[in-house]
Design a protein around this motif. Sequence first.
Motif, short mmCIF file in Angstrom:
data_model
loop_
_atom_site.label_atom_id
_atom_site.label_comp_id
_atom_site.label_asym_id
_atom_site.label_seq_id
_atom_site.Cartn_x
_atom_site.Cartn_y
_atom_site.Cartn_z
N LEU A 1 0.83 -1.21 0.00
CA LEU A 1 0.00 0.00 0.00
C LEU A 1 0.86 1.26 0.00
CD1 LEU A 1 -2.63 -0.93 2.76
CD2 LEU A 1 -2.93 -1.08 0.28
N GLY A 2 2.01 1.20 0.68
CA GLY A 2 2.88 2.36 0.77
C GLY A 2 4.19 1.99 1.42
N GLU A 3 5.21 2.80 1.14
CA GLU A 3 6.52 2.53 1.74
C GLU A 3 7.32 3.80 1.81
OE1 GLU A 3 8.93 -0.08 -0.64
OE2 GLU A 3 8.16 0.76 -2.49
N THR A 4 8.49 3.74 2.45
CA THR A 4 9.30 4.93 2.56
C THR A 4 9.98 5.25 1.23
OG1 THR A 4 11.04 6.06 3.77
CG2 THR A 4 11.34 3.70 3.44
N LEU A 5 10.07 6.54 0.95
CA LEU A 5 10.72 6.97 -0.28
C LEU A 5 12.22 7.18 -0.06
CD1 LEU A 5 8.04 9.54 -1.49
CD2 LEU A 5 8.20 7.10 -1.98
N ASP A 6 12.65 7.18 1.20
CA ASP A 6 14.09 7.38 1.47
C ASP A 6 14.50 6.49 2.65
OD1 ASP A 6 13.09 9.14 3.63
OD2 ASP A 6 12.79 10.60 2.03
N ASP A 7 14.76 7.10 3.82
CA ASP A 7 15.23 6.29 4.96
C ASP A 7 14.11 5.44 5.54
OD1 ASP A 7 17.63 7.58 4.70
OD2 ASP A 7 17.41 8.87 6.46
N ALA A 8 14.48 4.27 6.03
CA ALA A 8 13.54 3.47 6.82
C ALA A 8 13.45 4.11 8.20
CB ALA A 8 14.03 2.04 6.94
N VAL A 9 12.36 3.83 8.90
CA VAL A 9 12.15 4.52 10.18
C VAL A 9 13.23 4.13 11.21
CG1 VAL A 9 10.36 2.88 10.93
CG2 VAL A 9 10.45 5.14 11.93
N GLY A 10 13.63 2.86 11.21
CA GLY A 10 14.70 2.43 12.14
C GLY A 10 16.01 3.13 11.80
N GLU A 11 16.26 3.27 10.50
CA GLU A 11 17.46 3.95 10.02
C GLU A 11 17.45 5.42 10.49
OE1 GLU A 11 17.36 3.73 5.79
OE2 GLU A 11 19.33 4.63 5.52
N ALA A 12 16.28 6.06 10.45
CA ALA A 12 16.16 7.45 10.90
C ALA A 12 16.44 7.54 12.40
CB ALA A 12 14.77 7.99 10.57
N PHE A 13 15.94 6.57 13.17
CA PHE A 13 16.25 6.52 14.60
C PHE A 13 17.77 6.40 14.80
CE2 PHE A 13 11.85 5.84 15.93
CZ PHE A 13 11.86 6.26 17.25
N ASP A 14 18.38 5.47 14.05
CA ASP A 14 19.81 5.21 14.23
C ASP A 14 20.66 6.43 13.83
OD1 ASP A 14 19.30 2.64 15.09
OD2 ASP A 14 19.50 1.77 13.10
N LYS A 15 20.29 7.06 12.70
CA LYS A 15 21.09 8.20 12.21
C LYS A 15 20.93 9.40 13.13
CE LYS A 15 21.27 7.04 7.27
NZ LYS A 15 20.66 7.31 5.95
N THR A 16 19.72 9.62 13.63
CA THR A 16 19.49 10.75 14.53
C THR A 16 20.28 10.53 15.83
OG1 THR A 16 17.34 11.13 13.55
CG2 THR A 16 17.68 12.06 15.74
N ALA A 17 20.29 9.29 16.30
CA ALA A 17 21.05 8.97 17.51
C ALA A 17 22.54 9.24 17.28
CB ALA A 17 20.83 7.51 17.88
N LYS A 18 23.02 8.83 16.12
CA LYS A 18 24.45 8.97 15.80
C LYS A 18 24.86 10.45 15.75
CE LYS A 18 27.81 6.97 12.62
NZ LYS A 18 28.00 6.12 11.44
N TYR B 1 26.49 3.31 18.51
CA TYR B 1 25.77 2.33 17.69
C TYR B 1 25.38 1.14 18.56
CZ TYR B 1 25.46 -1.90 14.90
OH TYR B 1 25.06 -3.10 14.39
N PRO B 2 24.22 0.55 18.40
CA PRO B 2 23.12 0.98 17.56
C PRO B 2 22.25 1.95 18.35
CG PRO B 2 22.65 -1.18 18.49
CD PRO B 2 23.91 -0.68 19.16
N GLY B 3 22.11 3.16 17.85
CA GLY B 3 21.53 4.23 18.65
C GLY B 3 20.01 4.24 18.76
N GLY B 4 19.30 3.55 17.85
CA GLY B 4 17.83 3.63 17.83
C GLY B 4 17.19 3.39 19.19
N PRO B 5 17.45 2.23 19.81
CA PRO B 5 16.83 1.96 21.10
C PRO B 5 17.28 2.94 22.19
CG PRO B 5 17.72 -0.07 20.14
CD PRO B 5 18.18 1.05 19.28
N THR B 6 18.51 3.43 22.12
CA THR B 6 18.99 4.42 23.11
C THR B 6 18.24 5.73 22.95
OG1 THR B 6 21.16 3.45 22.67
CG2 THR B 6 21.12 5.37 24.10
N LEU B 7 18.03 6.13 21.69
CA LEU B 7 17.28 7.37 21.43
C LEU B 7 15.84 7.23 21.96
CD1 LEU B 7 17.65 10.07 19.64
CD2 LEU B 7 16.14 8.92 18.06
N ALA B 8 15.24 6.06 21.73
CA ALA B 8 13.87 5.82 22.20
C ALA B 8 13.82 5.90 23.73
CB ALA B 8 13.40 4.46 21.72
N LYS B 9 14.85 5.38 24.39
CA LYS B 9 14.90 5.39 25.86
C LYS B 9 14.98 6.85 26.36
CE LYS B 9 17.15 2.77 29.55
NZ LYS B 9 17.91 3.70 30.35
#
Length: 341
Positions: free
Chosen positions: A154-171, A177-185
């Motif tokens: 039905l739809g998908e990301t046109l660029d970064d995946a959401v987990g990738e966005a979490f990881d890159k923002t954390a970085k 690394y891996p920053g996604g779960p740390t950012l969420a915390k």
Amino acid sequence: MRVLGIESSCDETAAAVYDASHGLIAHVLHSQIATHRPYGGVVPELASRDHVKKLAGLVDEALHQAHITKHDLDAIAYVAGPGLVGALLSGACFAKSLAYALGKPGIAVHHLEAHILAAMLDNPDVAFPYLSFLVSGGHTQLFVAHAFGEYELLGETLDDAVGEAFDKTAKLMGLAYPGGPTLAKLADECPEALKNTMAPFPRPMTDRPGLDFSFSGLKTHALQAWQKSDKTESARFVIAHAFQLAVVETLLIKCRRAVQQTGIRCLVAAGGVAANQALRAGLQTMMQDCDGEVFFPRPEFCTDNGAMVAYAGYCYLQRQQVDADLHLNVRARWPLGQGTP
Ligand code: KG4
Ligand code: ZN
């Protein structure tokens, strides 16, 4: 009927055994975080080598945990894609060799289908058709699951995946690394007084119709906010909170739209980001509001694991979807529901 499942598509080596009568009877996992951390991301060659080193020991450990021997297995399932090609080959080679030696079938499992099916480990009664929402490090996709193996995108990301966005923002905020779960915390633990001390982040692509996503702009927005900040721990809390809120609200808007568009009131969310507590809580409330229901794998089975592969392998085996030959076919890119590896 017992199926051994082997996961080796990226930076986790995992093995598990699913038993038709008793459910999941073993699951073990080795994370390569320590191996990749000095490089700030996954180094494919190191990943492959580590899988080769760890696979035999992990499989032995899973069999021991299940109180069975390899001769008690009925099939060996492994992930054939999508993923890192060397990492996939390590698992495929091990699994198919073991299957051949035991005279049992090998089963090439689709990694994303395994993620979705992981929700059925705890909720076996989820019925087709349902919406499946895949949110991982490599994918952000909304499908209608019409039947086993039949998925309509039905739809998908046109660029970064959401987990990738979490990881890159954390970085970019200096989190390891891996920053996604740390950012969420950080977002979850943001002190009340700091919340909303920054202008809200954008909700990308929610102001236009459709079910596609885009997260790279949000990451840039976070970078600019970080650069303008005093770069303290408080700034990390505020940005993490604003970022997560924007991501979760964006995902909820699109999922609600998918429910309205299709009339399907059952949603299965899966993949690493489905472990996110704010997203889980938001989806629960949103689906209740739509008179529907949402299902997730338990958090430990949202991120990569062997249990989802063993269970998917069991589902494939019931349909006689087993390897026809000994060729090592893996696919780094493999759209869900499109052919075999
Ligand atoms: O499914 P997965 O283990 O691997 C892929 O198939 O990609 O997903 C890993 C992704 C990573 O990007 C990680 O940062 C993200 O899932 N992730 C989370 C959380 N736990 C894992 N993102 C947000 N909140 C979490 N709690
Ligand atoms: Zn995954």
